[in-house]
Design a protein around this motif. Structure first.
Motif, PDB file in Angstrom:
ATOM      1  N   THR A 181       4.171  -0.236   2.315  1.00  0.00           N
ATOM      2  CA  THR A 181       2.845  -0.403   2.915  1.00  0.00           C
ATOM      3  C   THR A 181       2.941  -1.260   4.162  1.00  0.00           C
ATOM      4  O   THR A 181       3.614  -2.292   4.170  1.00  0.00           O
ATOM      5  CB  THR A 181       1.871  -1.047   1.915  1.00  0.00           C
ATOM      6  OG1 THR A 181       1.776  -0.195   0.761  1.00  0.00           O
ATOM      7  CG2 THR A 181       0.491  -1.230   2.509  1.00  0.00           C
ATOM      8  N   THR A 182       2.267  -0.824   5.211  1.00  0.00           N
ATOM      9  CA  THR A 182       2.175  -1.579   6.456  1.00  0.00           C
ATOM     10  C   THR A 182       0.734  -2.034   6.616  1.00  0.00           C
ATOM     11  O   THR A 182      -0.194  -1.227   6.503  1.00  0.00           O
ATOM     12  CB  THR A 182       2.567  -0.705   7.673  1.00  0.00           C
ATOM     13  OG1 THR A 182       3.899  -0.227   7.483  1.00  0.00           O
ATOM     14  CG2 THR A 182       2.469  -1.493   8.973  1.00  0.00           C
ATOM     15  N   SER A 205      -4.460  -0.514   6.772  1.00  0.00           N
ATOM     16  CA  SER A 205      -3.132  -0.353   6.184  1.00  0.00           C
ATOM     17  C   SER A 205      -2.774   1.116   6.103  1.00  0.00           C
ATOM     18  O   SER A 205      -3.634   1.992   6.187  1.00  0.00           O
ATOM     19  CB  SER A 205      -3.087  -0.951   4.774  1.00  0.00           C
ATOM     20  OG  SER A 205      -3.880  -0.179   3.885  1.00  0.00           O
TER      21      SER A 205
END
Length: 172
Positions: free
Chosen positions: A161-162, A154
């Motif tokens: 947040t990815t 992440s």
């Protein structure tokens, strides 16, 4: 972009680059001049210190003259014996240690050689790493986590947040 048989770029068109004008190269393949495109029209000439042969080119960029300004702007470059730039675009005083890491004011490294601080735009940027030398934070701008197989799990930024999903090692 257009490339020749040696994988050298021969023609570029776009925002800043030449508008269909060929790139000029010397016999070693060094880019020596081009005509800039519509956004920044004018000619750019590059000068090199010839230190190699046609088969082992080790030339270093020494100057860049930009003809779109009046008077012409000439930028200079210089290098130490480890090929580190000591003058870059006329900014001099760049220094390096035996590991070829930049040591000019504001640059710091941890015992594993990871860059932990550097100055950028008047701000000192701090970087942290985990035990496996993965970048885990870049100041307050980015944090990252990693999976047990060394792939990034992440990243978090001001935009959120990815989370990263993989098929084996290929991102999905």
């Amino acid at each position: 972009m257009l490339y020749n048989g040696k994988s050298w770029m021969e023609l570029v068109s776009g925002f800043w680059g030449p508008s269909g004008a060929p790139l000029q190269r010397d016999v070693l393949g060094n880019l020596t001049s081009y005509t800039a495109g519509v956004t920044y029209p004018g000619s750019v000439t590059l000068g090199y210190q010839e230190t190699g042969t046609a088969s082992t080119s080790t030339d270093r960029l020494l100057s860049e003259t930009i003809g779109r300004r009046s008077p012409n702007l000439t930028q200079s470059y210089a290098y130490d014996t480890g090929w580190n730039p000591t003058t870059l675009r006329s900014t001099s005083g760049l220094t390096y240690n035996q590991a070829n890491q930049r040591t000019s004011t504001g640059y710091q490294y941890d015992t594993r050689g990871n860059l932990t601080q550097y100055p950028a735009d008047g701000i000192t940027r701090s970087l942290t790493y985990d035990a496996y030398n993965h970048l885990t934070s870049y100041g307050t701008l980015l944090t990252a986590t990693y999976r047990g197989d060394d792939l990034r799990a992440s990243k978090s930024t001001a935009n959120g947040t990815t989370y990263f999903v993989y098929d084996g090692t290929t991102p999905v």
